[in-house]
Design an enzyme around this catalytic site. Structure first.
Site, PDB file in Angstrom:
ATOM      1  N   TYR A  72       0.824  -1.217   0.000  1.00 52.77           N
ATOM      2  CA  TYR A  72       0.000   0.000   0.000  1.00 52.77           C
ATOM      3  C   TYR A  72       0.853   1.260   0.000  1.00 52.77           C
ATOM      4  O   TYR A  72       1.850   1.323   0.726  1.00 52.77           O
ATOM      5  CB  TYR A  72      -0.911   0.030   1.237  1.00 52.77           C
ATOM      6  CG  TYR A  72      -1.828   1.229   1.239  1.00 52.77           C
ATOM      7  CD1 TYR A  72      -2.999   1.207   0.498  1.00 52.77           C
ATOM      8  CD2 TYR A  72      -1.488   2.395   1.922  1.00 52.77           C
ATOM      9  CE1 TYR A  72      -3.825   2.318   0.453  1.00 52.77           C
ATOM     10  CE2 TYR A  72      -2.320   3.507   1.881  1.00 52.77           C
ATOM     11  CZ  TYR A  72      -3.487   3.465   1.146  1.00 52.77           C
ATOM     12  OH  TYR A  72      -4.305   4.561   1.098  1.00 52.77           O
TER      13      TYR A  72
ATOM     14  N   TRP B 106       1.203   5.574  -1.910  1.00 52.74           N
ATOM     15  CA  TRP B 106       0.879   6.516  -2.977  1.00 52.74           C
ATOM     16  C   TRP B 106       1.948   6.613  -4.066  1.00 52.74           C
ATOM     17  O   TRP B 106       1.688   7.133  -5.130  1.00 52.74           O
ATOM     18  CB  TRP B 106       0.644   7.893  -2.369  1.00 52.74           C
ATOM     19  CG  TRP B 106      -0.796   8.153  -2.068  1.00 52.74           C
ATOM     20  CD1 TRP B 106      -1.597   7.433  -1.241  1.00 52.74           C
ATOM     21  CD2 TRP B 106      -1.594   9.216  -2.599  1.00 52.74           C
ATOM     22  NE1 TRP B 106      -2.854   7.993  -1.220  1.00 52.74           N
ATOM     23  CE2 TRP B 106      -2.870   9.086  -2.037  1.00 52.74           C
ATOM     24  CE3 TRP B 106      -1.350  10.270  -3.475  1.00 52.74           C
ATOM     25  CZ2 TRP B 106      -3.913   9.964  -2.339  1.00 52.74           C
ATOM     26  CZ3 TRP B 106      -2.376  11.145  -3.767  1.00 52.74           C
ATOM     27  CH2 TRP B 106      -3.649  10.992  -3.206  1.00 52.74           C
TER      28      TRP B 106
HETATM   29  N1  LIG Z   1      -2.520   8.584  12.160  1.00 48.74           N
HETATM   30  C1  LIG Z   1      -2.862   8.648  10.884  1.00 48.74           C
HETATM   31  N2  LIG Z   1      -2.248   7.850   9.990  1.00 48.74           N
HETATM   32  C2  LIG Z   1      -2.601   7.912   8.681  1.00 48.74           C
HETATM   33  C3  LIG Z   1      -3.584   8.819   8.238  1.00 48.74           C
HETATM   34  C4  LIG Z   1      -4.226   9.638   9.207  1.00 48.74           C
HETATM   35  O1  LIG Z   1      -5.117  10.427   8.899  1.00 48.74           O
HETATM   36  N3  LIG Z   1      -3.824   9.540  10.515  1.00 48.74           N
HETATM   37  N4  LIG Z   1      -3.901   8.874   6.903  1.00 48.74           N
HETATM   38  C5  LIG Z   1      -3.716   7.647   6.134  1.00 48.74           C
HETATM   39  C6  LIG Z   1      -3.896   7.838   4.695  1.00 48.74           C
HETATM   40  S1  LIG Z   1      -5.383   8.523   4.202  1.00 48.74           S
HETATM   41  C7  LIG Z   1      -2.985   7.422   3.767  1.00 48.74           C
HETATM   42  S2  LIG Z   1      -3.423   7.459   2.119  1.00 48.74           S
HETATM   43  C8  LIG Z   1      -1.688   6.861   4.167  1.00 48.74           C
HETATM   44  C9  LIG Z   1      -0.527   7.268   3.236  1.00 48.74           C
HETATM   45  O2  LIG Z   1       0.524   6.403   3.378  1.00 48.74           O
HETATM   46  P1  LIG Z   1       1.597   6.172   2.217  1.00 48.74           P
HETATM   47  O3  LIG Z   1       0.942   6.242   0.880  1.00 48.74           O
HETATM   48  O4  LIG Z   1       2.347   4.938   2.532  1.00 48.74           O
HETATM   49  O5  LIG Z   1       2.524   7.443   2.406  1.00 48.74           O
HETATM   50  P2  LIG Z   1       3.585   8.108   1.417  1.00 48.74           P
HETATM   51  O6  LIG Z   1       4.457   8.967   2.257  1.00 48.74           O
HETATM   52  O7  LIG Z   1       2.896   8.737   0.278  1.00 48.74           O
HETATM   53  O8  LIG Z   1       4.442   6.850   0.939  1.00 48.74           O
HETATM   54  C10 LIG Z   1       4.926   6.734  -0.353  1.00 48.74           C
HETATM   55  C11 LIG Z   1       6.365   6.233  -0.286  1.00 48.74           C
HETATM   56  O9  LIG Z   1       6.775   5.892  -1.618  1.00 48.74           O
HETATM   57  C12 LIG Z   1       8.056   6.464  -1.883  1.00 48.74           C
HETATM   58  N5  LIG Z   1       8.118   6.683  -3.341  1.00 48.74           N
HETATM   59  C13 LIG Z   1       7.723   7.754  -4.056  1.00 48.74           C
HETATM   60  N6  LIG Z   1       7.906   7.524  -5.369  1.00 48.74           N
HETATM   61  C14 LIG Z   1       8.416   6.282  -5.484  1.00 48.74           C
HETATM   62  C15 LIG Z   1       8.803   5.465  -6.597  1.00 48.74           C
HETATM   63  O10 LIG Z   1       8.694   5.847  -7.746  1.00 48.74           O
HETATM   64  N7  LIG Z   1       9.253   4.213  -6.306  1.00 48.74           N
HETATM   65  C16 LIG Z   1       9.377   3.740  -5.037  1.00 48.74           C
HETATM   66  N8  LIG Z   1       9.830   2.508  -4.876  1.00 48.74           N
HETATM   67  N9  LIG Z   1       9.039   4.505  -3.971  1.00 48.74           N
HETATM   68  C17 LIG Z   1       8.549   5.736  -4.206  1.00 48.74           C
HETATM   69  C18 LIG Z   1       8.129   7.719  -1.048  1.00 48.74           C
HETATM   70  O11 LIG Z   1       9.470   8.069  -0.800  1.00 48.74           O
HETATM   71  C19 LIG Z   1       7.344   7.302   0.208  1.00 48.74           C
HETATM   72  O12 LIG Z   1       8.175   6.761   1.181  1.00 48.74           O
HETATM   73  O13 LIG Z   1      -1.388   7.256   5.509  1.00 48.74           O
HETATM   74  C20 LIG Z   1      -2.425   6.896   6.415  1.00 48.74           C
HETATM   75  N10 LIG Z   1      -1.973   7.095   7.788  1.00 48.74           N
HETATM   76  N1  LIG Z   2      -1.455  18.457   1.926  1.00 49.26           N
HETATM   77  C1  LIG Z   2      -1.932  17.199   1.940  1.00 49.26           C
HETATM   78  N2  LIG Z   2      -3.144  16.939   1.397  1.00 49.26           N
HETATM   79  C2  LIG Z   2      -3.641  15.679   1.420  1.00 49.26           C
HETATM   80  C3  LIG Z   2      -2.894  14.593   1.944  1.00 49.26           C
HETATM   81  C4  LIG Z   2      -1.616  14.900   2.518  1.00 49.26           C
HETATM   82  O1  LIG Z   2      -0.904  14.014   3.033  1.00 49.26           O
HETATM   83  N3  LIG Z   2      -1.174  16.199   2.496  1.00 49.26           N
HETATM   84  N4  LIG Z   2      -3.395  13.314   1.895  1.00 49.26           N
HETATM   85  C5  LIG Z   2      -4.470  13.046   0.947  1.00 49.26           C
HETATM   86  C6  LIG Z   2      -5.156  11.786   1.244  1.00 49.26           C
HETATM   87  S1  LIG Z   2      -4.395  10.318   0.778  1.00 49.26           S
HETATM   88  C7  LIG Z   2      -6.390  11.725   1.775  1.00 49.26           C
HETATM   89  S2  LIG Z   2      -7.148  10.219   2.008  1.00 49.26           S
HETATM   90  C8  LIG Z   2      -7.113  12.942   2.156  1.00 49.26           C
HETATM   91  C9  LIG Z   2      -7.673  12.778   3.556  1.00 49.26           C
HETATM   92  O2  LIG Z   2      -8.710  13.633   3.795  1.00 49.26           O
HETATM   93  P1  LIG Z   2      -9.229  13.783   5.290  1.00 49.26           P
HETATM   94  O3  LIG Z   2      -9.150  12.484   5.973  1.00 49.26           O
HETATM   95  O4  LIG Z   2     -10.547  14.422   5.269  1.00 49.26           O
HETATM   96  O5  LIG Z   2      -8.105  14.779   5.843  1.00 49.26           O
HETATM   97  P2  LIG Z   2      -7.574  15.087   7.310  1.00 49.26           P
HETATM   98  O6  LIG Z   2      -6.703  16.287   7.173  1.00 49.26           O
HETATM   99  O7  LIG Z   2      -6.962  13.891   7.921  1.00 49.26           O
HETATM  100  O8  LIG Z   2      -8.871  15.444   8.118  1.00 49.26           O
HETATM  101  C10 LIG Z   2      -9.669  16.573   7.787  1.00 49.26           C
HETATM  102  C11 LIG Z   2     -10.096  17.248   9.033  1.00 49.26           C
HETATM  103  O9  LIG Z   2     -11.079  16.502   9.723  1.00 49.26           O
HETATM  104  C12 LIG Z   2     -11.117  16.996  11.057  1.00 49.26           C
HETATM  105  N5  LIG Z   2     -11.568  15.966  11.966  1.00 49.26           N
HETATM  106  C13 LIG Z   2     -10.833  15.008  12.567  1.00 49.26           C
HETATM  107  N6  LIG Z   2     -11.621  14.245  13.356  1.00 49.26           N
HETATM  108  C14 LIG Z   2     -12.862  14.741  13.256  1.00 49.26           C
HETATM  109  C15 LIG Z   2     -14.115  14.389  13.831  1.00 49.26           C
HETATM  110  O10 LIG Z   2     -14.240  13.444  14.598  1.00 49.26           O
HETATM  111  N7  LIG Z   2     -15.186  15.130  13.477  1.00 49.26           N
HETATM  112  C16 LIG Z   2     -15.097  16.177  12.625  1.00 49.26           C
HETATM  113  N8  LIG Z   2     -16.207  16.837  12.315  1.00 49.26           N
HETATM  114  N9  LIG Z   2     -13.925  16.537  12.079  1.00 49.26           N
HETATM  115  C17 LIG Z   2     -12.832  15.832  12.383  1.00 49.26           C
HETATM  116  C18 LIG Z   2      -9.709  17.400  11.400  1.00 49.26           C
HETATM  117  O11 LIG Z   2      -9.695  18.651  12.052  1.00 49.26           O
HETATM  118  C19 LIG Z   2      -8.992  17.381  10.066  1.00 49.26           C
HETATM  119  O12 LIG Z   2      -8.197  18.522   9.808  1.00 49.26           O
HETATM  120  O13 LIG Z   2      -6.251  14.076   2.145  1.00 49.26           O
HETATM  121  C20 LIG Z   2      -5.494  14.176   0.949  1.00 49.26           C
HETATM  122  N10 LIG Z   2      -4.862  15.464   0.890  1.00 49.26           N
HETATM  123 MO   LIG Z   3      -5.430   8.612   1.846  1.00 44.91          MO
END
Ligand SMILES: Nc1nc2c(c(=O)[nH]1)N[C@H]1C(S)=C(S)[C@@H](COP(=O)(O)OP(=O)(O)OC[C@H]3O[C@@H](n4cnc5c(=O)[nH]c(N)nc54)[C@H](O)[C@@H]3O)O[C@H]1N2
Ligand SMILES: Nc1nc2c(c(=O)[nH]1)N[C@H]1C(S)=C(S)[C@@H](COP(=O)(O)OP(=O)(O)OC[C@H]3O[C@@H](n4cnc5c(=O)[nH]c(N)nc54)[C@H](O)[C@@H]3O)O[C@H]1N2
Ligand SMILES: [Mo]
Length: 765
Positions: free
Chosen positions: A110, A112
């Site tokens: 998993y 991005w």
């Molecule tokens: N506590 C908490 N944890 C969360 C979340 C949260 O809200 N709270 N959000 C979650 C969500 S929504 C998501 S989507 C995940 C994201 O989790 P990930 O998608 O695992 O996070 P990234 O940092 O995008 O990881 C991508 C990795 O790929 C590497 N990379 C980039 N390009 C390439 C390439 O071309 N080849 C290879 N081999 N590597 C490459 C980058 O250096 C990086 O280390 O995190 C989740 N974790």
């Molecule tokens: N700059 C930047 N943008 C991103 C990403 C990133 O890593 N960096 N990740 C991308 C990815 S993979 C995803 S999946 C999306 C995730 O999209 P989301 O999951 O929606 O993003 P978050 O910033 O984790 O959360 C949005 C807001 O929800 C609020 N929140 C938290 N808990 C609660 C709750 O219980 N109730 C309510 N009402 N609000 C709450 C928090 O204040 C938080 O700032 O974002 C995407 N966009």
């Molecule tokens: Mo995500």
């Protein structure tokens, strides 16, 4: 001679790049009205000292061979040649497959990775394991929407149709009177879209809507979740309690005869059952505004007023991904839909339900008529899978049963995991537990561009090129431009792209032809482009040939304006366009879910008390949300990300009241702790956060003082040392990373310096 400027793209925007006087100069795409500052993270990324220059093998693995090992995460590495690396990796994969079969290989991988659609690392892993082994144990759903992607198909028939293909921003800016958003519409989030986005239009649309008179209400613990342009009212809710608030709103609507009973009868099933629950017919507990106020921390009078305000208006209800990344995360997703239905709004212009609107730059956009094809992944002959966030459970409890979407399944016994393009030590919860889980493996193989914590746990580390060092095509089904991603720089050290690495490994496994189909990377790009061209021709859309596309760097793609079609069509003719649910209607009660008999997700939406609630030892909520300064953990060492850290540490946010009673001031280093560990962070103080809540974004690279500690301290500020590793419920088993509970104290003495961006000890032979 001046260097040629090349076009390129990233998940946070398209741009042109040129190396001038040894410096990388990035210029945002000319057509982008609101480019992302995250682009600056590229400036110092190419030659950063934390990049991986050659293949590496972990010392303990080389000396002792494959097997469980406590040293993962604190061991030394030995630089080896590509020939040795291929021999070790191919040899180990063959050994595991021979001894245990492909069901002992976890290839979920998993993550991005980068925006290019061909070098999408996760797809490359899947294709490699399918074509060489015949399959692997996969993962389903995502960390983004683990709970929503399982519940929405049951209750509305399809997630994509009400998320990515939901009501468009354009329609909202023209028709919506009131946008009630749970979790906000933060521009920090919509600046990102997988595959890239050439135009950041959210700010403009929100501004336009507000100017026309749309009222925005943001229900969220953080004020900054709504952009200034929205001029929104902020209702600072207690984290994790939106389900109770919505139940309260529904009670008030029902009690005041403000529900659209025609809509509920014609297009929904089960409203009567939910009403019985609201009125306490089953258990004597009435879920009215005062009941809700007690739980969610918003006054009963405000809840009553809000319900009345919603009635009779063109209302859009949006629920952020964040709400479902928590215990019982299915419930607010379900209830957001029910609220919009009770108001009779689904299917009306600018009305209804927008799941995850504003969470990513894909949502609320129009769809391309034709999109760039994905790399075919081949056929996976292994049936075992896990819900993606159950990785540590699987590795720690092989053979154990678990519930998922009405089924009882069993965790397979994994010996080898292969990861490329993801960072589990970023994305997973309870990192000490994750380390224990990875330590059970025989072998972990990781492709990375830099020494992330995941790379530091690997046995074989294969250095991957970063996006700027190779050619690819960038595009998303919701982006109007297809971008030729031209290389800007030569590969760092001996790094190779993931495709070349897998092609060489496939050769050693005797499966080169099956993996490559005889194509070079460039030939794959041409091949995929040609497939798109053929689809375009069938639809009488003219696009130039590949070489012209490559020369001009980007082409526009025509779009459809069909956002919101699922519920619009239902409203138009429910017999002709039933929803793909068992009843053909919106399921306020789901017999299917009821029959699963899981107490943590019954047949209609409910309020269920979370285990994560403040107590004497952990008096504060922690919100661990997406970082504004980067995408997840990517390029955390980049200029923009580093410039907004303090003393090299991530910055957390507290309310003045909470800071005062703890003697904490702006700029102090604090220890944020609970039973699972401690994260050190620098403090900002603001009235823009609900009292009792601390916010620490994700993304700081895990940097434990003692990697082997049972309760580690991350000196850099990674909140996942603190978060809880449990599923949202037996239904979806989604990730619960968004909310946990903690204590916060001023750090006494000199805090340890951050070492996240210093490579591990590397031995050369
Ligand atoms: N506590 C908490 N944890 C969360 C979340 C949260 O809200 N709270 N959000 C979650 C969500 S929504 C998501 S989507 C995940 C994201 O989790 P990930 O998608 O695992 O996070 P990234 O940092 O995008 O990881 C991508 C990795 O790929 C590497 N990379 C980039 N390009 C390439 C390439 O071309 N080849 C290879 N081999 N590597 C490459 C980058 O250096 C990086 O280390 O995190 C989740 N974790
Ligand atoms: N700059 C930047 N943008 C991103 C990403 C990133 O890593 N960096 N990740 C991308 C990815 S993979 C995803 S999946 C999306 C995730 O999209 P989301 O999951 O929606 O993003 P978050 O910033 O984790 O959360 C949005 C807001 O929800 C609020 N929140 C938290 N808990 C609660 C709750 O219980 N109730 C309510 N009402 N609000 C709450 C928090 O204040 C938080 O700032 O974002 C995407 N966009
Ligand atoms: Mo995500």
């Amino acid at each position: 001679m001046t260097a040629k400027s090349t076009t390129h793209s990233s998940h946070w925007g398209a741009f042109t790049a040129v190396v001038q006087d040894d410096k990388l100069v990035i210029t945002p795409f000319a057509g982008d009205p609101d480019p992302s500052p995250i682009l600056k993270n590229f400036e110092n990324a190419l030659n950063h000292k934390v990049r991986i220059a050659t293949p590496m093998v972990r010392r303990g693995w080389l000396e002792n061979g494959p097997g469980p090992d406590e040293r993962r995460g604190s061991d030394e590495y030995i630089a080896i040649s590509w020939e040795e690396a291929y021999a070790l990796a191919a040899g180990e994969l063959s050994r595991v497959a021979r001894a245990h079969g492909p069901a002992a290989v976890f290839g979920g991988s998993y993550g991005w990775s980068s925006a290019g659609r061909f070098h999408h690392a996760q797809s490359q892993v899947h294709r490699f394991l399918n074509t060489t082994l015949g399959g692997y144990v996969r993962s389903v759903n995502s960390y983004s929407s683990g709970a929503a992607s399982v519940i929405l198909p049951h209750i509305v028939g399809d997630m994509n149709e009400i998320a990515r293909r939901g009501v468009s921003w354009e329609e909202i800016s023209e028709h919506t009177e009131l946008l009630l958003s749970f979790g906000g519409l933060a521009l920090k989030n919509s600046q990102v879209a997988s595959g890239g986005l050439s135009e950041h239009t959210e700010r403009g649309f929100i501004h336009k809507a507000a100017q026309r008179g749309t009222k925005f209400i943001s229900v969220s613990p953080l004020q900054s979740d709504m952009p200034d342009e929205a001029d929104a009212e902020w209702l600072p809710i207690r984290p994790g309690t939106d389900a109770a608030l919505i139940l309260g709103l529904l009670s008030v609507l029902k009690a005041n005869a403000l529900t659209d009973e025609d809509f509920l009868a014609r297009y929904c099933v089960g409203w009567d059952k939910l009403v019985a629950y609201l009125q306490g017919k089953e258990d004597g507990l009435v879920r009215d505004a005062s009941w809700a106020a007690e739980i969610c921390g918003i006054d009963a009078e405000r809840i009553e007023k809000l319900a009345v305000e919603l009635a009779g208006k063109r209302v859009m209800v949006s629920v952020a991904h964040a709400l479902q990344r928590a215990e019982h995360g299915e419930q607010p997703v379900w209830l957001g839909l029910v609220l919009s239905a009770a108001l009779g709004q689904p299917g009306l212009p600018g009305g209804g339900y927008g799941y995850a609107l504003g969470a990513l730059g894909h949502y609320g956009k129009h769809h391309n008529r034709v999109s760039f094809p994905a790399l075919p992944q081949g056929k996976n002959g292994v049936k075992d899978f896990i819900p993606v966030a159950r990785i540590a459970d699987m590795l720690l409890n092989p053979g154990q049963e678990f519930r998922y979407n009405g089924q009882t399944l069993r965790y397979p016994e994994i010996k080898l995991a292969w990861w490329a393009g993801g960072n589990p030590f970023h994305h997973h919860q309870s990192l000490a537990r994750l380390r224990q889980a990875f330590n059970q493996l025989d072998t972990l193989i990781v492709h990375e561009i830099a020494w992330t914590a995941t790379a530091r746990h690997a046995d074989i580390v294969l250095p991957a090129t970063m996006t700027l060092e190779r050619e690819d095509v960038g595009g998303a089904p919701t982006d109007r431009h297809l971008i030729a991603m031209q290389p800007v720089a030569r590969p760092f050290g001996e790094a190779k792209d993931d495709y070349s690495i897998f092609a060489e490994l496939a050769k050693r496994l005797g499966r080169e032809e099956a993996f490559t189909e005889g194509r070079t990377a460039r030939q794959w790009l041409e091949h995929l482009y040609q497939q798109m061209q053929e689809k375009c021709e069938q639809q009488h859309i003219s696009v130039p040939d590949f070489s012209t596309f490559w020369e001009i760097g980007q082409i526009p793609l025509p779009q459809l304006k069909d956002g919101g079609r699922l519920l619009r069509n239902l409203r138009l003719d429910p017999d002709k366009h039933p929803l793909p649910t068992p009843s053909g209607k919106i399921e306020i009660f789901s017999q299917t879910i009821a029959d699963f008999n899981d107490a943590d997700c019954p047949g209609h939406p409910v309020w269920l008390e979370p285990t994560q609630k403040p107590d004497d030892e952990h008096p504060l909520f922690l919100i661990a949300n997406q970082p504004a300064t980067k995408l997840h953990s990517q390029l955390d060492y980049g200029h923009h990300s580093v410039s907004l850290k303090r003393d090299g540490r991530e910055v957390c946010l507290m309310h003045p009241q909470d800071a005062r009673v703890r003697g904490i001031q702006v700029g102090d280093t604090v220890a944020i702790s609970n039973v699972r560990g401690t994260a050190l962070a620098s403090v900002d103080i603001s009235e823009g956060i609900r009292p009792g809540v601390v916010q620490l974004p994700t993304g700081a690279w895990y940097d434990p003082v003692d990697p082997q500690a049972a309760r580690p301290t991350c000196r850099h500020g990674n909140p996942n040392v603190l978060t809880l590793d449990v599923g949202t419920s037996s239904l979806a088993q989604g990730c619960c990373g968004q909310i946990t509970t903690v204590n916060v104290a001023r750090y006494q003495g000199t805090a340890p310096a951050v070492k996240a961006f210093e490579p591990p000890v590397i031995l050369t032979r």
